[in-house]
Design an enzyme around this catalytic site. Structure first.
Site, PDB file in Angstrom:
ATOM      1  N   GLY A   1       0.820  -1.205   0.000  1.00 23.58           N
ATOM      2  CA  GLY A   1       0.000   0.000   0.000  1.00 23.58           C
ATOM      3  C   GLY A   1       0.851   1.250   0.000  1.00 23.58           C
ATOM      4  N   ASN A   2       0.217   2.361   0.274  1.00 28.56           N
ATOM      5  CA  ASN A   2       0.956   3.621   0.373  1.00 28.56           C
ATOM      6  C   ASN A   2       0.287   4.505   1.427  1.00 28.56           C
ATOM      7  OD1 ASN A   2      -1.033   5.493  -1.026  1.00 28.56           O
ATOM      8  ND2 ASN A   2      -0.727   3.934  -2.604  1.00 28.56           N
ATOM      9  N   ARG A   3       0.855   5.649   1.673  1.00 25.41           N
ATOM     10  CA  ARG A   3       0.422   6.468   2.811  1.00 25.41           C
ATOM     11  C   ARG A   3      -0.727   7.414   2.496  1.00 25.41           C
ATOM     12  NH1 ARG A   3       5.458   9.386   4.824  1.00 25.41           N
ATOM     13  NH2 ARG A   3       3.947  10.305   6.247  1.00 25.41           N
TER      14      ARG A   3
END
Ligand code: C5P
Length: 235
Positions: free
Chosen positions: A29-31
């Site tokens: 995922g990412n932030r």
């Protein structure tokens, strides 16, 4: 602008971060919190537009804000491939498309149908094979319908010898966007925060807006810029 200056416009906004599964319980995922994209969607709704919010992973509290609005329809999308499919369908009837989602550039080549275990893995470490995801924004530009305005976001961490604007200009040219909102991100800036600083460049690489403030302020400036490019096209 006036509160109803987007009335009659059908807009589609993607928000949040895609999640690329590794196995049934893990993902890459990412932030992205989805805050900026949701702010863009809500600003459009408040200015009279009909809005489709295509939500990849969006923080719960952030999504809740949008879920009570009658003029905002929310469609979920998990992976980049799913997001691309939803965007292709929703863009068909849209006057303006905004890609604010943080899309994974790569996905796991072979998603394990069962939870991966250490026992089954080689000792000392493993390697995940990744394959490139399609560039959704570039695809939307290729199949753009007449009069449709396409807006991208670019989160950049500029390196040596290149400014944020240089990078943004090259990206706008490469992607063919009508507008590209460039923002500097870092460990403490951009993601997960309430504020943002964005420079908006048009298809010619000209700076048409610059705004530092809340994500809502940035969203309002972006819609002002959208109206300007749409008016200049109409003439
Ligand atoms: O190239 P970069 O990822 O920085 O471009 C950012 C823009 O492109 C964003 O608008 C993002 O939503 C979009 N994008 C996309 N599909 C990808 C990667 C990024 O639509 N696979």
């Amino acid at each position: 602008g006036a509160p109803t200056d987007l009335a009659g416009l059908q807009v589609v906004v993607s928000a949040g971060g895609t999640r690329e599964p590794i196995d049934p319980v893990r993902f890459i995922g990412n932030r992205s919190s989805g805050r900026q994209g949701v702010a863009v969607a809500l600003a459009a709704a408040d200015r009279g537009a009909d809005v489709v919010l295509v939500a990849a992973h969006v923080d719960e509290g952030v999504l809740a804000e949008a879920s009570t609005r009658p003029s905002v329809r929310i469609v979920g999308a998990g992976t980049a491939v799913e997001l691309g499919a939803v965007m292709a369908v929703e863009a068909e009837s849209a006057d303006v498309v905004v890609m604010a989602a943080a899309v994974a550039d790569y996905r796991v080549a072979e998603v394990s149908p069962r939870k991966r275990t250490k026992e089954a893995a080689p000792e000392g470490g493993i390697t995940l094979d990744l394959v490139e995801n399609p560039d959704i924004l570039a695809g939307l530009v290729r199949s753009r319908r007449h009069g449709q305005t396409i807006v991208g976001f670019a989160a950049e961490t500029p390196g040596e010898g290149e400014t944020l604007l240089d990078r943004g200009r090259r990206k706008a040219a490469r992607k063919g966007t009508d507008l590209l909102a460039v923002n500097e991100v870092g460990w403490t800036r951009g993601f997960e925060s309430a504020d943002n600083a964005v420079t908006v460049i048009d298809a010619a690489g000209e700076v048409v807006a610059a705004r530092r403030g809340s994500k809502r302020d940035v969203a309002e400036a972006l819609w002002d810029a959208v109206l300007v490019v749409r008016e200049s096209r109409a003439n």
